[in-house]
Design a protein around this motif. Structure first.
Motif, PDB file in Angstrom:
ATOM      1  N   LEU A   1       8.980  -2.896  -4.023  1.00 40.83           N
ATOM      2  CA  LEU A   1       8.657  -3.105  -2.603  1.00 40.83           C
ATOM      3  C   LEU A   1       9.909  -2.945  -1.732  1.00 40.83           C
ATOM      4  O   LEU A   1       9.826  -2.487  -0.591  1.00 40.83           O
ATOM      5  CB  LEU A   1       8.098  -4.510  -2.393  1.00 40.83           C
ATOM      6  N   GLU A   2      11.049  -3.322  -2.291  1.00 40.62           N
ATOM      7  CA  GLU A   2      12.308  -3.249  -1.542  1.00 40.62           C
ATOM      8  C   GLU A   2      12.687  -1.814  -1.197  1.00 40.62           C
ATOM      9  O   GLU A   2      13.610  -1.568  -0.418  1.00 40.62           O
ATOM     10  CB  GLU A   2      13.461  -3.861  -2.354  1.00 40.62           C
ATOM     11  N   GLU A   3      12.012  -0.871  -1.812  1.00 51.82           N
ATOM     12  CA  GLU A   3      12.349   0.535  -1.555  1.00 51.82           C
ATOM     13  C   GLU A   3      11.614   1.099  -0.338  1.00 51.82           C
ATOM     14  O   GLU A   3      11.825   2.254   0.029  1.00 51.82           O
ATOM     15  CB  GLU A   3      12.003   1.375  -2.799  1.00 51.82           C
ATOM     16  N   ILE A   4      10.734   0.297   0.252  1.00 56.30           N
ATOM     17  CA  ILE A   4       9.930   0.761   1.392  1.00 56.30           C
ATOM     18  C   ILE A   4      10.443   0.093   2.666  1.00 56.30           C
ATOM     19  O   ILE A   4      10.292  -1.126   2.851  1.00 56.30           O
ATOM     20  CB  ILE A   4       8.439   0.394   1.200  1.00 56.30           C
TER      21      ILE A   4
ATOM     22  N   LEU B   1       0.835  -1.214   0.000  1.00 55.62           N
ATOM     23  CA  LEU B   1       0.000   0.000   0.000  1.00 55.62           C
ATOM     24  C   LEU B   1       0.868   1.263   0.000  1.00 55.62           C
ATOM     25  O   LEU B   1       0.573   2.234  -0.701  1.00 55.62           O
ATOM     26  CB  LEU B   1      -0.920  -0.006   1.226  1.00 55.62           C
ATOM     27  N   VAL B   2       1.939   1.251   0.803  1.00 62.17           N
ATOM     28  CA  VAL B   2       2.828   2.417   0.867  1.00 62.17           C
ATOM     29  C   VAL B   2       3.513   2.618  -0.477  1.00 62.17           C
ATOM     30  O   VAL B   2       3.626   3.744  -0.978  1.00 62.17           O
ATOM     31  CB  VAL B   2       3.885   2.254   1.995  1.00 62.17           C
ATOM     32  N   LYS B   3       3.959   1.513  -1.048  1.00 57.82           N
ATOM     33  CA  LYS B   3       4.641   1.589  -2.357  1.00 57.82           C
ATOM     34  C   LYS B   3       3.739   2.292  -3.377  1.00 57.82           C
ATOM     35  O   LYS B   3       4.171   3.205  -4.087  1.00 57.82           O
ATOM     36  CB  LYS B   3       4.984   0.173  -2.824  1.00 57.82           C
ATOM     37  N   ASP B   4       2.489   1.859  -3.437  1.00 57.48           N
ATOM     38  CA  ASP B   4       1.567   2.469  -4.395  1.00 57.48           C
ATOM     39  C   ASP B   4       1.228   3.911  -4.005  1.00 57.48           C
ATOM     40  O   ASP B   4       1.060   4.770  -4.861  1.00 57.48           O
ATOM     41  CB  ASP B   4       0.275   1.642  -4.491  1.00 57.48           C
ATOM     42  N   PHE B   5       1.112   4.148  -2.697  1.00 53.41           N
ATOM     43  CA  PHE B   5       0.722   5.475  -2.206  1.00 53.41           C
ATOM     44  C   PHE B   5       1.732   6.541  -2.631  1.00 53.41           C
ATOM     45  O   PHE B   5       1.359   7.666  -2.975  1.00 53.41           O
ATOM     46  CB  PHE B   5       0.611   5.426  -0.678  1.00 53.41           C
TER      47      PHE B   5
ATOM     48  N   TYR C   1      -7.687   4.221   4.067  1.00 59.68           N
ATOM     49  CA  TYR C   1      -8.631   5.272   4.483  1.00 59.68           C
ATOM     50  C   TYR C   1      -8.371   6.570   3.711  1.00 59.68           C
ATOM     51  O   TYR C   1      -9.302   7.182   3.164  1.00 59.68           O
ATOM     52  CB  TYR C   1      -8.491   5.494   5.995  1.00 59.68           C
ATOM     53  N   LEU C   2      -7.101   6.968   3.648  1.00 58.96           N
ATOM     54  CA  LEU C   2      -6.763   8.212   2.943  1.00 58.96           C
ATOM     55  C   LEU C   2      -7.036   8.085   1.446  1.00 58.96           C
ATOM     56  O   LEU C   2      -7.493   9.039   0.807  1.00 58.96           O
ATOM     57  CB  LEU C   2      -5.288   8.584   3.172  1.00 58.96           C
ATOM     58  N   ASN C   3      -6.757   6.907   0.897  1.00 59.47           N
ATOM     59  CA  ASN C   3      -7.025   6.688  -0.532  1.00 59.47           C
ATOM     60  C   ASN C   3      -8.505   6.871  -0.842  1.00 59.47           C
ATOM     61  O   ASN C   3      -8.873   7.388  -1.889  1.00 59.47           O
ATOM     62  CB  ASN C   3      -6.583   5.281  -0.961  1.00 59.47           C
ATOM     63  N   LYS C   4      -9.339   6.410   0.090  1.00 59.29           N
ATOM     64  CA  LYS C   4     -10.792   6.523  -0.113  1.00 59.29           C
ATOM     65  C   LYS C   4     -11.203   7.998  -0.192  1.00 59.29           C
ATOM     66  O   LYS C   4     -12.040   8.379  -0.993  1.00 59.29           O
ATOM     67  CB  LYS C   4     -11.524   5.838   1.052  1.00 59.29           C
ATOM     68  N   ILE C   5     -10.607   8.818   0.667  1.00 61.76           N
ATOM     69  CA  ILE C   5     -10.952  10.253   0.642  1.00 61.76           C
ATOM     70  C   ILE C   5     -10.312  10.916  -0.581  1.00 61.76           C
ATOM     71  O   ILE C   5     -10.941  11.725  -1.264  1.00 61.76           O
ATOM     72  CB  ILE C   5     -10.467  10.958   1.924  1.00 61.76           C
ATOM     73  N   GLY C   6      -9.056  10.579  -0.832  1.00 59.89           N
ATOM     74  CA  GLY C   6      -8.350  11.159  -1.983  1.00 59.89           C
ATOM     75  C   GLY C   6      -7.412  12.266  -1.557  1.00 59.89           C
ATOM     76  O   GLY C   6      -7.845  13.246  -0.939  1.00 59.89           O
TER      77      GLY C   6
ATOM     78  N   GLN D   1       5.631  16.710   6.754  1.00 58.56           N
ATOM     79  CA  GLN D   1       4.471  17.607   6.657  1.00 58.56           C
ATOM     80  C   GLN D   1       3.851  17.590   5.268  1.00 58.56           C
ATOM     81  O   GLN D   1       2.843  18.266   5.033  1.00 58.56           O
ATOM     82  CB  GLN D   1       4.884  19.049   7.005  1.00 58.56           C
ATOM     83  N   MET D   2       4.442  16.869   4.337  1.00 56.03           N
ATOM     84  CA  MET D   2       3.956  16.896   2.958  1.00 56.03           C
ATOM     85  C   MET D   2       3.126  15.655   2.620  1.00 56.03           C
ATOM     86  O   MET D   2       2.005  15.775   2.104  1.00 56.03           O
ATOM     87  CB  MET D   2       5.159  16.992   2.018  1.00 56.03           C
ATOM     88  N   VAL D   3       3.670  14.497   2.933  1.00 50.91           N
ATOM     89  CA  VAL D   3       2.993  13.249   2.551  1.00 50.91           C
ATOM     90  C   VAL D   3       1.570  13.155   3.133  1.00 50.91           C
ATOM     91  O   VAL D   3       0.673  12.670   2.446  1.00 50.91           O
ATOM     92  CB  VAL D   3       3.858  12.028   2.952  1.00 50.91           C
ATOM     93  N   PRO D   4       1.325  13.637   4.364  1.00 51.80           N
ATOM     94  CA  PRO D   4      -0.047  13.542   4.885  1.00 51.80           C
ATOM     95  C   PRO D   4      -1.047  14.459   4.185  1.00 51.80           C
ATOM     96  O   PRO D   4      -2.250  14.278   4.333  1.00 51.80           O
ATOM     97  CB  PRO D   4       0.096  13.981   6.352  1.00 51.80           C
ATOM     98  N   HIS D   5      -0.551  15.456   3.449  1.00 52.30           N
ATOM     99  CA  HIS D   5      -1.461  16.514   2.996  1.00 52.30           C
ATOM    100  C   HIS D   5      -1.609  16.655   1.489  1.00 52.30           C
ATOM    101  O   HIS D   5      -2.451  17.403   1.022  1.00 52.30           O
ATOM    102  CB  HIS D   5      -1.009  17.860   3.589  1.00 52.30           C
ATOM    103  N   MET D   6      -0.766  15.983   0.727  1.00 53.78           N
ATOM    104  CA  MET D   6      -0.889  16.079  -0.735  1.00 53.78           C
ATOM    105  C   MET D   6      -0.242  14.865  -1.392  1.00 53.78           C
ATOM    106  O   MET D   6       0.507  14.134  -0.760  1.00 53.78           O
ATOM    107  CB  MET D   6      -0.251  17.376  -1.235  1.00 53.78           C
ATOM    108  N   LYS D   7      -0.564  14.662  -2.633  1.00 59.50           N
ATOM    109  CA  LYS D   7      -0.010  13.518  -3.356  1.00 59.50           C
ATOM    110  C   LYS D   7       1.501  13.701  -3.518  1.00 59.50           C
ATOM    111  O   LYS D   7       1.958  14.738  -3.988  1.00 59.50           O
ATOM    112  CB  LYS D   7      -0.693  13.430  -4.740  1.00 59.50           C
TER     113      LYS D   7
END
Lengths: 140, 398
Positions: free
Chosen positions: B74-77, B64-68, B282-287, B192-198
């Motif tokens: 996957l080895e990069e996460i 999920l993180v990899k795609d997010f 959850y975040l993906n669902k909201i966008g 402060q960036m990853v939680p708030h924007m793509k």
């Protein structure tokens, strides 16, 4: 002391603190700060043998810390190290919510209710912690 | 939006300290309780169903993180305890070996302590130079200013995507392009960036990225270290122990596992990582785009309401994130926070762990409002009403 009287003492000492940013050439400096917040005060103490002849201060802090510093300075000038340590002990008793000597603390009794406000107790105690450290250092 | 998902928001509380940490939705809390209740086994260890389920859930989070963040492999996460640990691992595990005396790292004065102190330590240890990208009048990083301080000795640029005091969104893609043209690595502090924007690591082309779960509705004690695979291969594991080794017989015969396990020694925060997986769903669902747009609108609404108040000095009027930093005239920031707390409004006062920023801004301490998608226009109205009356602030600040 009523809440209104306490408030007036605190605000007066915050808005016009005693001996803030005064000359302190040749005074002993001690810094006092709270790790949990941003209060940061320098105290400058002038000793005459075992007696505190003068104290000034500078720095940044909240209304409670600044006013507490101002009141402490007024009350400690002229005291011996032993008398000052006694004063500090009574102050801590007050901020811990224990019975204390009101005659000794005088105006500082305005912080009597602060024992109920955990977040602000450290602010009131801040200058006392600093001067206590300086006195113990002086006595070494 | 989505306020009903957060148990705490049923109380009379206004939470404006989201840059420090965010609230947790019930689905994330439930997911962790489910782990502790129904399959509390260790990961990567057992040959039984419960442990298999743990492995599945734990590794699903990695997926999920990899795609997010749109990583390639996957080895990069790598799961860490948070942004701070991730940044420390990058500096000590990768750059300490690579950099030589007089090599230069570029940071800014508005970085968080966790992106300053590891470099300071390396400066003391190896004689590298820590230099600063000058900030413009709005305390922003510009490409022109960056160009001025890049030298042949510059090896790394390590900066926040959004700073936690000024809230400016840095031009990371352009920074990476310029950096890579000059053979410079880029580390992105994404707390402060990853939680708030793509954030798309492939599009930005960052070399390393660090962020924390707890600032994005996830559990505390979980973070991510992303690195390009070819770089992570050279990152020295900071901790050795179980789970990360293949075999060992003597000091000369230590064989470590492949990525990502090699960098995840010991029993990890399994409940946290599994909870983090639920967070991402959850975040993906909201966008993320919706979240960013909503916060930008909310910020603008707050700024427009604060600007007419003469006793409020806003430090960062122009920023595009949900961070608003200000002072009330002649009132110490902590006293403002204390006053607002009387009305169950949670804000942060202080220097916000950016202790060298004062040299640029000239202000030591501020009040910070940091918004998230569950904050509302009504909450802003309540805040502004409390801040509108200067006499009331002074009267009630003690």
């Amino acid at each position: 002391m009523t809440n209104e009287e306490s408030r007036d003492i605190i605000m007066n000492n915050y808005l016009e603190p005693y001996h803030r940013n005064m000359p302190h050439d040749g005074y002993e400096k001690t810094n006092t700060r709270n790790v949990s917040c941003i209060d940061n005060i320098n105290l400058y103490i002038k000793w005459k043998d075992d007696t505190i002849e003068d104290i000034t201060f500078d720095g940044e802090a909240c209304a409670i810390s600044i006013s507490s510093t101002s009141i402490m300075i007024k009350n400690l000038i002229g005291k011996t190290s032993k008398e000052a340590l006694e004063y500090i002990k009574e102050f801590y008793k007050m901020t811990d919510g224990e019975p204390f000597n009101k005659d000794l603390l005088k105006d500082a009794c305005c912080y009597e209710e602060i024992s109920k406000q955990k977040g602000r107790k450290v602010c009131a105690n801040l200058p006392l912690k600093g001067i206590e450290k300086a006195i113990l250092e002086h006595l070494k | 939006m989505n306020r009903e998902d957060f148990p705490l928001l049923k109380e009379e509380i206004i939470y404006f300290d989201n840059s420090a940490t965010s609230l947790k939705p019930k689905c994330v809390i439930d997911k962790m309780v489910d782990y502790y209740t129904n399959y509390p086994a260790n990961a990567h260890r057992g040959d039984y169903d419960l442990s298999y389920k743990v492995d599945q859930e734990y590794e699903e989070t990695r997926e999920l993180v990899k795609d997010f963040i749109h990583a390639r492999f996957l080895e990069e996460i790598i799961f860490t305890s948070g942004t701070t640990e991730s940044l420390n691992m990058i500096v000590t595990g990768f750059f300490e070996e690579l950099l030589e005396a007089n090599d230069e790292v570029l940071i800014t004065t508005s970085e968080h302590a966790s992106n300053v102190l590891p470099w300071f330590r390396l400066a003391n240890k190896k004689g590298i130079k820590v230099n600063y990208i000058p900030l413009d009048n709005n305390y922003y990083v510009t490409i022109d200013n960056l160009k001025k301080v890049i030298t042949p000795k510059t090896k790394v640029i390590s900066i926040a995507g959004i700073t936690n005091v000024i809230g400016d969104i840095r031009p990371i893609k352009e920074i990476c392009k310029l950096a890579h043209e000059n053979n410079i690595f880029v580390i992105l502090d994404g707390a402060q960036m990853v939680p708030h924007m793509k954030v798309d690591v492939e599009d930005l082309d960052v070399d390393f990225l660090a962020f924390s779960a707890h600032k994005m509705c996830g559990p505390t004690g979980v973070g991510v270290l992303y690195g390009k695979k070819e770089l992570l291969e050279h990152l020295e594991p900071p901790i050795l122990g179980g789970g990360m080794n293949e075999s060992f017989d003597s000091p000369s015969e230590i064989y470590l596992k492949e990525l990502p396990t090699r960098l995840e020694a010991g029993t990890r925060n399994i409940a946290g990582v599994i909870g983090f997986g639920e967070t991402i769903k959850y975040l993906n669902k909201i966008g993320m785009e919706r979240i960013h747009n909503y916060e930008t609108d909310l910020r603008k609404y707050l700024i427009d309401k604060l600007l007419p108040l003469k006793h409020i000095d806003i430090i960062n009027i122009e920023s595009d994130s949900g961070i608003i930093t200000f002072n009330v005239a002649n009132v110490f920031s902590q006293d403002v926070a204390y006053y607002l707390n009387k009305y169950n409004v949670c804000v942060r006062a202080g220097n916000h762990c950016a202790k060298i920023l004062k040299s640029s801004v000239g202000v030591n301490n501020t009040v910070r409002i940091s918004l998230y998608f569950y904050n509302t226009y009504e909450e802003i109205d309540n805040l502004v009403e409390l801040l509108s009356n200067y006499d009331k602030i002074v009267k009630e600040m003690i």
